[in-house]
Design a protein around this motif. Structure first.
Motif, PDB file in Angstrom:
ATOM      1  N   ASP A  10      51.054  80.059  41.528  1.00 22.68           N
ATOM      2  CA  ASP A  10      52.346  80.142  40.846  1.00 22.68           C
ATOM      3  C   ASP A  10      52.262  80.876  39.515  1.00 22.68           C
ATOM      4  OD1 ASP A  10      53.611  78.734  42.877  1.00 22.68           O
ATOM      5  OD2 ASP A  10      53.197  76.783  41.949  1.00 22.68           O
ATOM      6  N   ASP A  11      51.065  81.000  38.980  1.00 27.53           N
ATOM      7  CA  ASP A  11      50.888  81.657  37.679  1.00 27.53           C
ATOM      8  C   ASP A  11      51.171  83.158  37.808  1.00 27.53           C
ATOM      9  OD1 ASP A  11      50.169  82.619  35.241  1.00 27.53           O
ATOM     10  OD2 ASP A  11      48.086  81.901  35.301  1.00 27.53           O
ATOM     11  N   PRO A  12      52.225  83.687  37.176  1.00 22.94           N
ATOM     12  CA  PRO A  12      52.528  85.120  37.297  1.00 22.94           C
ATOM     13  C   PRO A  12      51.465  86.001  36.673  1.00 22.94           C
ATOM     14  CG  PRO A  12      53.906  84.107  35.613  1.00 22.94           C
ATOM     15  CD  PRO A  12      53.200  82.985  36.317  1.00 22.94           C
ATOM     16  N   GLN A  13      50.634  85.435  35.784  1.00 24.97           N
ATOM     17  CA  GLN A  13      49.560  86.203  35.162  1.00 24.97           C
ATOM     18  C   GLN A  13      48.346  86.340  36.076  1.00 24.97           C
ATOM     19  OE1 GLN A  13      50.102  87.786  32.273  1.00 24.97           O
ATOM     20  NE2 GLN A  13      52.164  86.908  32.406  1.00 24.97           N
ATOM     21  N   ALA A  14      48.236  85.471  37.079  1.00 18.96           N
ATOM     22  CA  ALA A  14      47.108  85.522  38.011  1.00 18.96           C
ATOM     23  C   ALA A  14      47.560  84.952  39.359  1.00 18.96           C
ATOM     24  CB  ALA A  14      45.912  84.749  37.463  1.00 18.96           C
ATOM     25  N   PRO A  15      48.412  85.690  40.076  1.00 16.52           N
ATOM     26  CA  PRO A  15      48.985  85.142  41.307  1.00 16.52           C
ATOM     27  C   PRO A  15      48.077  85.207  42.526  1.00 16.52           C
ATOM     28  CG  PRO A  15      49.835  87.333  40.925  1.00 16.52           C
ATOM     29  CD  PRO A  15      48.979  87.003  39.733  1.00 16.52           C
ATOM     30  N   HIS A  16      47.123  86.154  42.536  1.00 15.22           N
ATOM     31  CA  HIS A  16      46.290  86.352  43.729  1.00 15.22           C
ATOM     32  C   HIS A  16      45.000  85.537  43.644  1.00 15.22           C
ATOM     33  CE1 HIS A  16      49.210  89.464  44.211  1.00 15.22           C
ATOM     34  NE2 HIS A  16      48.695  90.215  43.258  1.00 15.22           N
ATOM     35  N   HIS A  17      44.312  85.451  44.761  1.00 15.46           N
ATOM     36  CA  HIS A  17      43.067  84.679  44.809  1.00 15.46           C
ATOM     37  C   HIS A  17      42.022  85.439  45.607  1.00 15.46           C
ATOM     38  CE1 HIS A  17      40.967  80.795  44.305  1.00 15.46           C
ATOM     39  NE2 HIS A  17      40.345  81.139  45.432  1.00 15.46           N
ATOM     40  N   CYS A  18      40.791  85.451  45.094  1.00 15.40           N
ATOM     41  CA  CYS A  18      39.659  86.038  45.811  1.00 15.40           C
ATOM     42  C   CYS A  18      38.776  84.902  46.316  1.00 15.40           C
ATOM     43  CB  CYS A  18      38.850  86.972  44.912  1.00 15.40           C
ATOM     44  SG  CYS A  18      37.376  87.646  45.722  1.00 15.40           S
ATOM     45  N   ALA A  19      38.688  84.758  47.625  1.00 16.45           N
ATOM     46  CA  ALA A  19      37.902  83.672  48.203  1.00 16.45           C
ATOM     47  C   ALA A  19      36.406  83.900  48.058  1.00 16.45           C
ATOM     48  CB  ALA A  19      38.258  83.513  49.685  1.00 16.45           C
ATOM     49  N   LEU A  20      35.999  85.144  47.833  1.00 16.13           N
ATOM     50  CA  LEU A  20      34.571  85.419  47.685  1.00 16.13           C
ATOM     51  C   LEU A  20      34.020  84.769  46.428  1.00 16.13           C
ATOM     52  CD1 LEU A  20      32.008  86.907  48.626  1.00 16.13           C
ATOM     53  CD2 LEU A  20      32.770  88.865  47.260  1.00 16.13           C
TER      54      LEU A  20
END
Length: 214
Positions: free
Chosen positions: A170-180
């Motif tokens: 939900d954070d617009p400053q860090a919306p994506h996630h790297c599973a690695l």
């Protein structure tokens, strides 16, 4: 609201395309000049840059895919680089397979060749950070659109990676996630060529793309 300019102006998409073509022409011109000075062709320089980003080496098929050329063309390119002492052949994981890696001389040259388009980087840096991030996002969408039509090969971008989770937070400053690395990140950290890229299966890739473009 209509304007007199609506009737006399080309569509925006066509004007953007014209601008990109002009930039491409300058890049090709600068690349040839830089390549001639270093004794390699632009294609060979691109191959060196690919290997610089892949310390464990690449197979001939992977190089052909990333360069967007046929296997015979890729083979001729790599043979030339091996002859010049810039690339070496190493045994691959599979029987009778090989991995192509940079020699110390090739690594030094790859560092120099990556500076050829610096004039364009200088121009991009005249944009403010928000404009740079927006431009990066737009380029990713353009590249992906061309990939989906088969116009260019799949690149090692975040949006095609199995580790990528688009707009997961939900954070617009860090919306994506790297599973690695199990960490969130923002749009300006999106990569166009990641050495840890692992191509996602079609279902995950499409789901990520839908979330990314929403």
């Amino acid at each position: 609201m209509t304007s007199v300019f609506d009737a006399i102006s080309e569509p925006v998409a066509r004007r953007v395309t014209s601008g990109l073509v002009r930039i491409g022409q300058v890049l090709r011109s600068r690349a040839w000049k830089g390549a001639a000075a270093q004794g390699v062709t632009p294609t060979q320089g691109h191959a060196l840059d690919l290997l610089r980003e892949a310390p464990d080496g690449l197979s001939l098929g992977e190089i052909a895919q990333h360069l967007g050329v046929s296997p015979p063309t890729a083979s001729d390119t790599m043979k030339a680089l091996v002859t010049k002492g810039l690339v070496s052949k190493q045994p691959g994981a599979a029987k009778r397979s090989i991995r192509l890696t940079l020699t110390p001389q090739g690594a030094a040259l790859a560092e120099r060749t990556r500076n050829w388009p610096d004039f364009l980087s200088d121009a991009v840096e005249t944009l403010d950070p928000a404009e740079q991030a927006a431009l990066l996002g737009s380029l990713i969408k353009l590249i992906r659109a061309m990939q989906m039509k088969g116009d260019i090969p799949v690149q090692a971008m975040c949006v095609t990676c199995s580790y990528f989770r688009a707009n997961m937070h939900d954070d617009p400053q860090a919306p994506h996630h790297c599973a690695l690395v199990n960490a969130p990140f923002t749009d300006h950290h999106l990569r166009l060529a990641c050495p840890e890229h692992l191509q996602a299966d079609p279902v995950l890739m499409e789901a990520n793309w839908q979330r990314f473009t929403e």
